[in-house]
Motif scaffolding. Sequence first.
Motif, short mmCIF file in Angstrom:
data_model
loop_
_atom_site.label_atom_id
_atom_site.label_comp_id
_atom_site.label_asym_id
_atom_site.label_seq_id
_atom_site.Cartn_x
_atom_site.Cartn_y
_atom_site.Cartn_z
N SER A 51 0.84 -1.20 0.00
CA SER A 51 0.00 0.00 0.00
C SER A 51 0.87 1.24 0.00
CB SER A 51 -0.90 0.02 1.24
OG SER A 51 -1.76 -1.10 1.26
N ILE A 55 0.60 5.64 0.69
CA ILE A 55 -0.17 6.78 1.20
C ILE A 55 0.49 8.04 0.65
CG2 ILE A 55 -0.93 8.05 3.24
CD1 ILE A 55 -0.54 5.40 4.83
N SER A 92 -4.21 -4.23 3.90
CA SER A 92 -4.48 -2.94 3.26
C SER A 92 -5.26 -2.00 4.17
CB SER A 92 -5.24 -3.17 1.95
OG SER A 92 -6.46 -3.89 2.21
N ALA A 132 -3.26 0.55 6.17
CA ALA A 132 -2.82 1.79 5.53
C ALA A 132 -3.84 2.90 5.77
CB ALA A 132 -2.63 1.55 4.04
N LEU A 133 -5.11 2.54 5.71
CA LEU A 133 -6.17 3.52 6.00
C LEU A 133 -6.10 3.98 7.45
CD1 LEU A 133 -8.73 5.07 5.21
CD2 LEU A 133 -10.06 2.99 5.72
N ALA A 135 -3.11 6.35 7.81
CA ALA A 135 -3.39 7.65 7.19
C ALA A 135 -4.29 8.50 8.09
CB ALA A 135 -4.04 7.44 5.83
N PHE A 188 -5.14 13.19 2.47
CA PHE A 188 -4.48 11.90 2.24
C PHE A 188 -5.20 11.10 1.16
CE2 PHE A 188 -3.16 13.21 6.35
CZ PHE A 188 -1.93 12.63 6.61
N VAL A 228 -5.04 7.04 -0.39
CA VAL A 228 -4.52 5.70 -0.06
C VAL A 228 -4.88 4.75 -1.19
CG1 VAL A 228 -4.55 3.80 1.60
CG2 VAL A 228 -4.81 6.16 2.41
N THR A 242 -4.04 0.47 -2.59
CA THR A 242 -3.41 -0.84 -2.39
C THR A 242 -3.10 -1.45 -3.76
OG1 THR A 242 -4.60 -1.19 -0.32
CG2 THR A 242 -3.68 -3.15 -1.39
N VAL A 290 -3.37 6.40 -6.48
CA VAL A 290 -3.18 7.09 -5.21
C VAL A 290 -3.20 8.61 -5.41
CG1 VAL A 290 -0.63 7.19 -5.17
CG2 VAL A 290 -1.90 7.01 -3.03
N VAL A 333 -9.18 11.64 4.44
CA VAL A 333 -8.51 10.48 3.84
C VAL A 333 -9.46 9.86 2.83
CG1 VAL A 333 -7.49 8.21 4.23
CG2 VAL A 333 -7.18 10.03 5.93
N VAL A 347 -9.72 6.62 -0.03
CA VAL A 347 -9.13 5.36 -0.50
C VAL A 347 -9.66 5.07 -1.89
CG1 VAL A 347 -8.85 2.90 -0.09
CG2 VAL A 347 -8.98 4.49 1.84
#
Length: 517
Positions: free
Chosen positions: A393, A395, A452, A455-456, A459, A481, A483, A485, A499, A514, A516
């Motif tokens: 992943s 960020i 994964s 990562a969230l 962030a 942010f 994010v 994967t 990303v 954030v 994703v």
Amino acid sequence: MLYIYFIYGLSFFSFGLAILLYPKRLEENSLLKNIWLLGLFGIVHGATEWIEIFKIVEPSNLDVFNLLNFILIPISFLFLFYFGLVSLIDYYKKLSYSHIIIIFMLWAIIPLLITLSSHDIYLTGNIYARYLLAIPATFLTAYRYYLYKNSHTFSEDQKRYLLLFSITFLIYGFLSGFIVPAAPTGMASIINTATFQEYIGLPIQLFRATCAFILAYISIALLRTSRLEVESQLIQLSKALEVSGDSVIITDRNGIILYTNPAFEQQTGFTKEEAYGKTPVIIKSGAQQQSFYEDLWVTILNGDTFRSYIINKKKDGELYYEYKAIAPITNNKGQIVSFVSTGKDVTEHMLLEQKYEQLASVDTLTEIANRMKFDEVLKYSVDRAKRYNIELSVILFDIDNFKKVNDTYGHLIGDDVLKKIVQIGKENIRESDLIARWGGEEFMILQTDIPSKEALVLAERLRQAIESHIFKDVGKVTASFGVATFRNDEKTDSFLKRVDDALYSAKTSGKNKVVVV
């Protein structure tokens, strides 16, 4: 005649003995290469002249003495003939040793076949050994040393000796090869020892003995000058070692230090008294793995030179980089008896090189990885993720309204904000994660071997940490942010675009959030 034969034999015998007793190390000099063959010629040829004395003193054993000379005379000239052939090979480099062996064997067989077909094998053997062996052997040897007259590697004294040696050998070739014992047939019936004495009034042996005496004198003088030259070179080498800026260590075969030069003391802090009797372990830092030293020993014990950069340690414990060359020293039999090691202190060069490498991969302001370094690690991580099906992943985050910070408070304050955000990032990521400055106020975090959803979580944790921090002079700052994967079926470019799209979405949908993708 007895005195003449005695001086004749003694001259050649001393000529051969002087050569054989001189140190074999002198053979490294091109002038003296393979000279042991010339020494054997002198010994054997001198012995044949002394046998002539016994033929006069003990005529009852004439057959025994004739047999001995029948064997020894051709052998002596074969040594000389082979010496002349290999000398020319070394000089011209056009023929191989296998060719010379064939020529040598064929040339040796011819006089033997002629002799065995004769009624008087002793007389015929003596004559044809001189015709077919003595003449080419002496002429080849004379020519070999004549070739050195214009060489720049020898002193003027040596050149004069070589020229005189060549001329004398040429004269001796005429006297010993063309003027043979009297025989009823062929050229030996016209030009022989008897007709020579009748015409000149003196025996041929007197002239041959004079040549032998001159050759013995020149040979000893040449060997002496060669020895003095070697000694002079050794003195020069010793001086060079003493004033060299590179450290020099000489050890025995077991690694016990026998010699160190002043540069070693300056470089390491160990005096020669402290180093003698020890091993180079006294400067070993332990920075290299054991396999490094195993490879070192295998190399030098195989007779090869080891060269490598190495980290050593001074007497005060300070580490330094050294470019090391270690070579084995062998004796006459090719056995390793010692090792010589030279070392150049390259600490400044290595540190500068490391600094350049760091500048190429580290952002100078924040002291984290730059974009180039991140791309390098990402490529490796993507390959690994595809091969081993590992989760990966990234960020990407951007400081909101950072231009306003720079415009309002100045770039120095803006730089402080960037540094502080990096510090917050380092405090929240794992050791195995990579944080890099992607460009301007953008930062990228790479995570591998982690679900994964983590990562969230990271962030969001970073977003909250930045939002809650009070920045000096600035107050509150937020960040957006994105994010993503990695998917095994996509390329790196599309992965990074996803990303980037996620970050763009966070920016356009209100910032400080954030997203994703």
